[in-house]
Scaffold this motif. Structure first.
Motif, PDB file in Angstrom:
ATOM      1  N   SER A 116       8.874   1.431  -1.633  1.00  0.00           N
ATOM      2  CA  SER A 116       8.537   1.665  -3.232  1.00  0.00           C
ATOM      3  C   SER A 116       9.710   1.168  -4.037  1.00  0.00           C
ATOM      4  CB  SER A 116       8.626   3.215  -3.457  1.00  0.00           C
ATOM      5  OG  SER A 116       9.646   3.943  -2.981  1.00  0.00           O
TER       6      SER A 116
ATOM      7  N   ARG B 142       2.018  -3.078   5.398  1.00  0.00           N
ATOM      8  CA  ARG B 142       0.986  -2.274   4.623  1.00  0.00           C
ATOM      9  C   ARG B 142       1.474  -2.525   3.102  1.00  0.00           C
ATOM     10  NH1 ARG B 142       2.404   0.466   9.082  1.00  0.00           N
ATOM     11  NH2 ARG B 142       0.865   1.493  10.227  1.00  0.00           N
ATOM     12  N   ASN B 143       2.394  -3.199   3.021  1.00  0.00           N
ATOM     13  CA  ASN B 143       2.743  -3.462   1.219  1.00  0.00           C
ATOM     14  C   ASN B 143       2.633  -5.050   1.155  1.00  0.00           C
ATOM     15  OD1 ASN B 143       3.424  -0.961  -0.084  1.00  0.00           O
ATOM     16  ND2 ASN B 143       5.161  -0.774   1.198  1.00  0.00           N
TER      17      ASN B 143
ATOM     18  N   GLN C 263       0.538  -6.896  -0.125  1.00  0.00           N
ATOM     19  CA  GLN C 263      -0.263  -7.053  -1.454  1.00  0.00           C
ATOM     20  C   GLN C 263       0.049  -5.772  -2.444  1.00  0.00           C
ATOM     21  OE1 GLN C 263      -4.360  -8.131   0.263  1.00  0.00           O
ATOM     22  NE2 GLN C 263      -3.878  -9.973  -0.519  1.00  0.00           N
ATOM     23  N   ASN C 264       1.140  -5.303  -2.142  1.00  0.00           N
ATOM     24  CA  ASN C 264       1.832  -4.437  -3.339  1.00  0.00           C
ATOM     25  C   ASN C 264       2.515  -5.142  -4.360  1.00  0.00           C
ATOM     26  OD1 ASN C 264       3.152  -2.830  -4.919  1.00  0.00           O
ATOM     27  ND2 ASN C 264       3.670  -1.242  -3.312  1.00  0.00           N
TER      28      ASN C 264
ATOM     29  N   ASP D 197       3.447  -5.140  -7.514  1.00  0.00           N
ATOM     30  CA  ASP D 197       4.359  -4.624  -8.155  1.00  0.00           C
ATOM     31  C   ASP D 197       5.932  -4.633  -7.392  1.00  0.00           C
ATOM     32  OD1 ASP D 197       2.664  -4.167 -10.711  1.00  0.00           O
ATOM     33  OD2 ASP D 197       2.578  -2.042 -10.074  1.00  0.00           O
ATOM     34  N   LEU D 198       5.659  -4.413  -6.310  1.00  0.00           N
ATOM     35  CA  LEU D 198       6.986  -4.433  -5.444  1.00  0.00           C
ATOM     36  C   LEU D 198       7.178  -5.755  -4.953  1.00  0.00           C
ATOM     37  CD1 LEU D 198       8.797  -2.250  -3.840  1.00  0.00           C
ATOM     38  CD2 LEU D 198       7.004  -2.728  -1.496  1.00  0.00           C
TER      39      LEU D 198
END
Length: 228
Positions: A57, A76-77, A79-80, A82-83
């Motif tokens: 995060s 799992r992130n 395609q996050n 913002d991250l």
């Protein structure tokens, strides 16, 4: 620290540990958080090994920039966005794992999100994708190695531990990845895998890791590559 010393002696040149762990079950071990990060820092101080850990995060970014040498963005992130943008605004190297069900094109575009923010220091990491096969934890896609090298200028490393989920398969997958041109490997190591809080079934004991490194370097020498 004990395991860090053992893997360094065997030839490892970085140490990865998950201080914050994304788990499928909310009741599974979630990592030690900041305590885990500081444990990694202690291991680095005593061994000289750069440390790699997963950022989950944006609110933990300052902690990672301060303490971690390579920031891992987990499957799992991937395609996050913002991250991805946040780590792109740093100059820290970023190890970007492929998502469980993502295409190579989507993976490359995720890397572009990081680089578009000004951070060119991206490393791809293939950790297997989800298919209908149940014998292994995931299906390791070694075809990504020549594809990534053709389509990008970025290095790619392979994580056979998460792909296989079974320590008995790690050596074969690792050697195949080296022969295919991988720039490095992530290998889970634990001196008591039967008592590990996480991923014990896919962890090699230090002696087995030592054997694997020797075999891997021999193959890398034959094909004229260095192995990280």
């Amino acid at each position: 620290v004990r395991i860090a010393k053992e893997v360094k002696e065997a030839g490892a040149n970085m140490l990865r540990g998950g201080a914050y762990k994304p788990r499928t079950s909310p009741y599974a071990f979630q990592g030690l958080g900041t305590e885990g990060v500081l444990d990694l820092v202690k291991a680095r101080d005593l061994t000289g090994l750069p440390i790699v850990s997963e950022l989950m995060s944006v609110d933990k970014l300052d902690e990672f920039v301060k303490n971690v040498d390579i920031i891992q963005i987990g499957a799992r992130n991937m395609q996050n966005f913002d991250l991805l943008k946040a780590v792109g605004r740093t100059k820290k190297p970023v190890m970007l794992k492929r998502g469980l069900c993502n295409t190579i094109e989507e993976w490359i575009m995720a890397a572009e999100y990081i680089m578009a923010e000004g951070n060119p220091n991206v490393i791809f990491c293939e950790r297997g994708i989800r298919t209908f096969e149940t014998y292994t934890r995931n299906t390791l896609d070694l075809a990504v190695i020549p594809i990534i090298k053709e389509r990008t200028h970025l290095p790619i490393i392979i994580d056979p531990s998460h792909a296989a989920g079974d320590y008995k398969l790690i050596e074969s997958l690792s050697l195949a990845a080296i022969a295919a041109g991988a720039d490095g490997l992530i290998i889970e190591v634990h001196d008591e895998p039967e008592n590990a809080w996480s991923d014990g079934a896919q962890s090699l004991k230090p002696s087995k890791f030592n054997d694997l490194v020797a075999k891997g370097k021999a193959i890398a020498h034959v094909i004229g590559r260095s192995l990280g």
